[in-house]
Design a protein around this motif. Sequence first.
Motif, PDB file in Angstrom:
ATOM      1  N   LEU A 444       0.807  -1.222   0.000  1.00 43.72           N
ATOM      2  CA  LEU A 444       0.000   0.000   0.000  1.00 43.72           C
ATOM      3  C   LEU A 444       0.840   1.273   0.000  1.00 43.72           C
ATOM      4  N   GLY A 445       2.134   1.139   0.279  1.00 40.24           N
ATOM      5  CA  GLY A 445       2.963   2.338   0.427  1.00 40.24           C
ATOM      6  C   GLY A 445       2.983   3.212  -0.806  1.00 40.24           C
ATOM      7  N   LEU A 446       3.270   2.634  -1.974  1.00 39.62           N
ATOM      8  CA  LEU A 446       3.339   3.425  -3.197  1.00 39.62           C
ATOM      9  C   LEU A 446       1.954   3.862  -3.671  1.00 39.62           C
ATOM     10  N   ALA A 447       0.923   3.090  -3.342  1.00 41.58           N
ATOM     11  CA  ALA A 447      -0.446   3.528  -3.662  1.00 41.58           C
ATOM     12  C   ALA A 447      -0.796   4.797  -2.905  1.00 41.58           C
ATOM     13  N   ILE A 448      -0.360   4.860  -1.642  1.00 43.48           N
ATOM     14  CA  ILE A 448      -0.576   6.070  -0.850  1.00 43.48           C
ATOM     15  C   ILE A 448       0.221   7.231  -1.423  1.00 43.48           C
ATOM     16  N   VAL A 449       1.458   6.954  -1.864  1.00 44.00           N
ATOM     17  CA  VAL A 449       2.303   8.010  -2.430  1.00 44.00           C
ATOM     18  C   VAL A 449       1.634   8.620  -3.664  1.00 44.00           C
ATOM     19  N   ARG A 450       1.195   7.769  -4.582  1.00 42.20           N
ATOM     20  CA  ARG A 450       0.581   8.297  -5.809  1.00 42.20           C
ATOM     21  C   ARG A 450      -0.688   9.079  -5.493  1.00 42.20           C
ATOM     22  N   GLN A 451      -1.500   8.590  -4.561  1.00 42.08           N
ATOM     23  CA  GLN A 451      -2.724   9.289  -4.235  1.00 42.08           C
ATOM     24  C   GLN A 451      -2.427  10.671  -3.648  1.00 42.08           C
ATOM     25  N   VAL A 452      -1.420  10.770  -2.801  1.00 42.42           N
ATOM     26  CA  VAL A 452      -1.057  12.062  -2.207  1.00 42.42           C
ATOM     27  C   VAL A 452      -0.518  13.011  -3.283  1.00 42.42           C
ATOM     28  N   ILE A 453       0.356  12.496  -4.149  1.00 37.86           N
ATOM     29  CA  ILE A 453       0.951  13.340  -5.193  1.00 37.86           C
ATOM     30  C   ILE A 453      -0.118  13.859  -6.146  1.00 37.86           C
ATOM     31  N   GLU A 454      -1.015  12.994  -6.582  1.00 42.48           N
ATOM     32  CA  GLU A 454      -2.073  13.424  -7.507  1.00 42.48           C
ATOM     33  C   GLU A 454      -3.039  14.384  -6.833  1.00 42.48           C
ATOM     34  N   ARG A 455      -3.263  14.219  -5.544  1.00 43.26           N
ATOM     35  CA  ARG A 455      -4.146  15.149  -4.832  1.00 43.26           C
ATOM     36  C   ARG A 455      -3.519  16.536  -4.755  1.00 43.26           C
ATOM     37  N   HIS A 456      -2.206  16.615  -4.844  1.00 40.47           N
ATOM     38  CA  HIS A 456      -1.517  17.901  -4.844  1.00 40.47           C
ATOM     39  C   HIS A 456      -1.179  18.353  -6.263  1.00 40.47           C
ATOM     40  N   GLU A 457      -1.891  17.801  -7.263  1.00 44.27           N
ATOM     41  CA  GLU A 457      -1.754  18.177  -8.673  1.00 44.27           C
ATOM     42  C   GLU A 457      -0.348  17.907  -9.208  1.00 44.27           C
ATOM     43  N   ARG A 459       2.639  14.589 -10.294  1.00 44.81           N
ATOM     44  CA  ARG A 459       2.689  13.308 -10.996  1.00 44.81           C
ATOM     45  C   ARG A 459       3.947  12.568 -10.560  1.00 44.81           C
ATOM     46  N   ILE A 460       3.883  11.230 -10.663  1.00 52.70           N
ATOM     47  CA  ILE A 460       4.992  10.381 -10.237  1.00 52.70           C
ATOM     48  C   ILE A 460       5.258   9.353 -11.326  1.00 52.70           C
ATOM     49  N   MET A 461       6.550   9.062 -11.551  1.00 57.61           N
ATOM     50  CA  MET A 461       6.970   8.116 -12.584  1.00 57.61           C
ATOM     51  C   MET A 461       8.039   7.203 -12.016  1.00 57.61           C
ATOM     52  N   VAL A 462       8.112   5.994 -12.590  1.00 57.47           N
ATOM     53  CA  VAL A 462       9.125   5.013 -12.207  1.00 57.47           C
ATOM     54  C   VAL A 462      10.140   4.926 -13.333  1.00 57.47           C
ATOM     55  N   ASP A 467      22.678   3.513 -11.145  1.00 56.75           N
ATOM     56  CA  ASP A 467      23.388   2.283 -10.779  1.00 56.75           C
ATOM     57  C   ASP A 467      22.519   1.046 -10.950  1.00 56.75           C
ATOM     58  N   GLY A 468      21.478   1.116 -11.767  1.00 60.00           N
ATOM     59  CA  GLY A 468      20.667  -0.050 -12.083  1.00 60.00           C
ATOM     60  C   GLY A 468      19.491  -0.294 -11.166  1.00 60.00           C
ATOM     61  N   GLY A 469      19.310   0.511 -10.155  1.00 61.53           N
ATOM     62  CA  GLY A 469      18.179   0.344  -9.249  1.00 61.53           C
ATOM     63  C   GLY A 469      16.925   1.037  -9.765  1.00 61.53           C
ATOM     64  N   THR A 470      16.085   1.426  -8.826  1.00 62.08           N
ATOM     65  CA  THR A 470      14.812   2.073  -9.160  1.00 62.08           C
ATOM     66  C   THR A 470      14.888   3.560  -8.855  1.00 62.08           C
ATOM     67  N   ARG A 471      14.352   4.376  -9.752  1.00 60.77           N
ATOM     68  CA  ARG A 471      14.259   5.816  -9.546  1.00 60.77           C
ATOM     69  C   ARG A 471      12.777   6.192  -9.486  1.00 60.77           C
ATOM     70  N   MET A 472      12.354   6.775  -8.361  1.00 62.37           N
ATOM     71  CA  MET A 472      11.020   7.349  -8.224  1.00 62.37           C
ATOM     72  C   MET A 472      11.130   8.853  -8.441  1.00 62.37           C
ATOM     73  N   GLU A 473      10.479   9.345  -9.497  1.00 61.24           N
ATOM     74  CA  GLU A 473      10.577  10.761  -9.863  1.00 61.24           C
ATOM     75  C   GLU A 473       9.211  11.421  -9.683  1.00 61.24           C
ATOM     76  N   VAL A 474       9.187  12.486  -8.892  1.00 60.21           N
ATOM     77  CA  VAL A 474       7.956  13.196  -8.566  1.00 60.21           C
ATOM     78  C   VAL A 474       8.079  14.635  -9.051  1.00 60.21           C
ATOM     79  N   ILE A 475       7.025  15.148  -9.713  1.00 63.90           N
ATOM     80  CA  ILE A 475       6.944  16.548 -10.130  1.00 63.90           C
ATOM     81  C   ILE A 475       5.804  17.188  -9.338  1.00 63.90           C
ATOM     82  N   LEU A 476       6.145  18.245  -8.596  1.00 63.06           N
ATOM     83  CA  LEU A 476       5.144  18.926  -7.774  1.00 63.06           C
ATOM     84  C   LEU A 476       5.121  20.419  -8.098  1.00 63.06           C
ATOM     85  N   PRO A 477       3.937  21.014  -8.224  1.00 60.73           N
ATOM     86  CA  PRO A 477       3.869  22.468  -8.425  1.00 60.73           C
ATOM     87  C   PRO A 477       4.091  23.209  -7.115  1.00 60.73           C
TER      88      PRO A 477
END
Length: 512
Positions: A444-457, A459-462, A467-477
């Motif tokens: 549920l952690g990332l589901a909560i993250v996306r819901q919070v980010i979208e509620r603040h207008e 967006r989030i991308m994977v 170094d080959g891992g995962t990058r979570m990129e968030v754009i916030l106004p």
Amino acid sequence: MILRKPVEVEFESTGKGVQADPWTPARGWEARAPLRWRLSLLTGVVCAGAVGLMTLVTYGLVGSLMTADIDSELESQSTALLEYTLAADPTEDIADQISTFKGFHPNTRVSISPSEWTYSYGDSIPVGGELNPTETQSQTQTSVRTIGQERVITKQHSSGAVVVLARDLAHTRELISTTGTVLVVIASLGILMALLAGMWVSKTGLGPITRLQRAADYVTQTNDLRPILVVGSDEIAQLTISFNEMLSVLQEARIQQSQFVADAGHELKTPLTSMRTNIELLLMVNKPGAATTISEQDRKELEEDVLAQMTELSTLIGDLVDLAREDASEKKAEVVELHEVMETSLERARRRRPDVEFKVRIEPWIVQGDQFALGRATLNLMDNAAKWSPPSGVVRVTMHQISDYEMRLRVDDSGPGIPPEERDKVFERFYRSAEARSMPGSGLGLAIVRQVIERHEGRIMVKESPDGGTRMEVILPGQPGSGRSYEDAGLEGEDSGSERREIFAQRWFNQT
């Protein structure tokens, strides 16, 4: 969305051009009377007012026209008599002319006074009224007045000759009275027809509303959210479309709620079942006189397993509460210093994973939103990166302004990364990949993250980290904040240079 400033509207109950409060119930008879009767009465009153006004105008116009016709006739008759008086023998011809005139006009009295005579022929009619010059004959003056039941016209020549005619108005007034009575009858019939027409209009016009009411009652009684048939394209049809959209939203919310309850029940069942089994085993081996015993090492591992399951269950319940909180009504937006929220989340993430190195660069940034929700979202991002990073791994957290009104937050881990085909699924509720099922977490952690980010207008991308891992990129106004940038452990080398090049390119693109 939470960033939109709510529109504050003042509603007043009185005052011209002031909108009434739509949430305040109406008072008086209009609140008790059915809408059909109110519409019928309103239509009837409007039509009755129009018919009554037309009746009064018609009655006054008929009276004026009849009086004007009498005046015109008396005018022509008095002019002819005056011309004859000026040319006739005063002693014989005038008396004969009066007799002849009264023979043709028995309801008109005549009085003629020749020039330079002190008495008059014919009937005794008083001469009076204000004499006004006649337009066609400058030597003649005329007076028109009403005396009792007679309409009197006086025409005087400059030589002294005077002709006075008095017409009896009894017949004319009787005719006007009859006309008024007929108009009143017609008006009454018109008002009755207006009331009947109002009832028919209200019944016809409120038919679709009655059908919409039956549909709402059906939904209330059967809980069946099927859409209503839309007929036409008028305002009632638009209301039906809005009602169907509301039913669609309710149906979607119901499906989401049912799915959420089912998923939550399934997720809660697993740790509860495992915990119950372990607790029953502990109770069984600790029961006095138990035949089965276990070693101290096994007992210790079993107790640690129970504590771990309790922690997992507590985390899952906390995630469910946070998710339900995000689904609830939005809180009022407030000014949030995001860089301060990030620092707090960073301290908590470091305490949870002291074996992971965090490299951070944060610039001051201000957003309008919910500080608690943003803190939860940023902490989840860091916890997720730390969870997938191996011991002695590195988590990179960077927050930079990319335009005058947007900020980019990146959280990179040094874990195995996420395959491209699963990157869109990681934000689904309770989704866990095959590799993640052996690790603690609720999905549920990332589901909560996306819901919070979208509620603040935002967006989030994977993406994939350098170094080959995962990058979570968030754009916030938002907007730049005051204060100094926060940098801990530094981000030097190739990653820092590429970061600066990307920010420069983004700003150049926004300017052009």
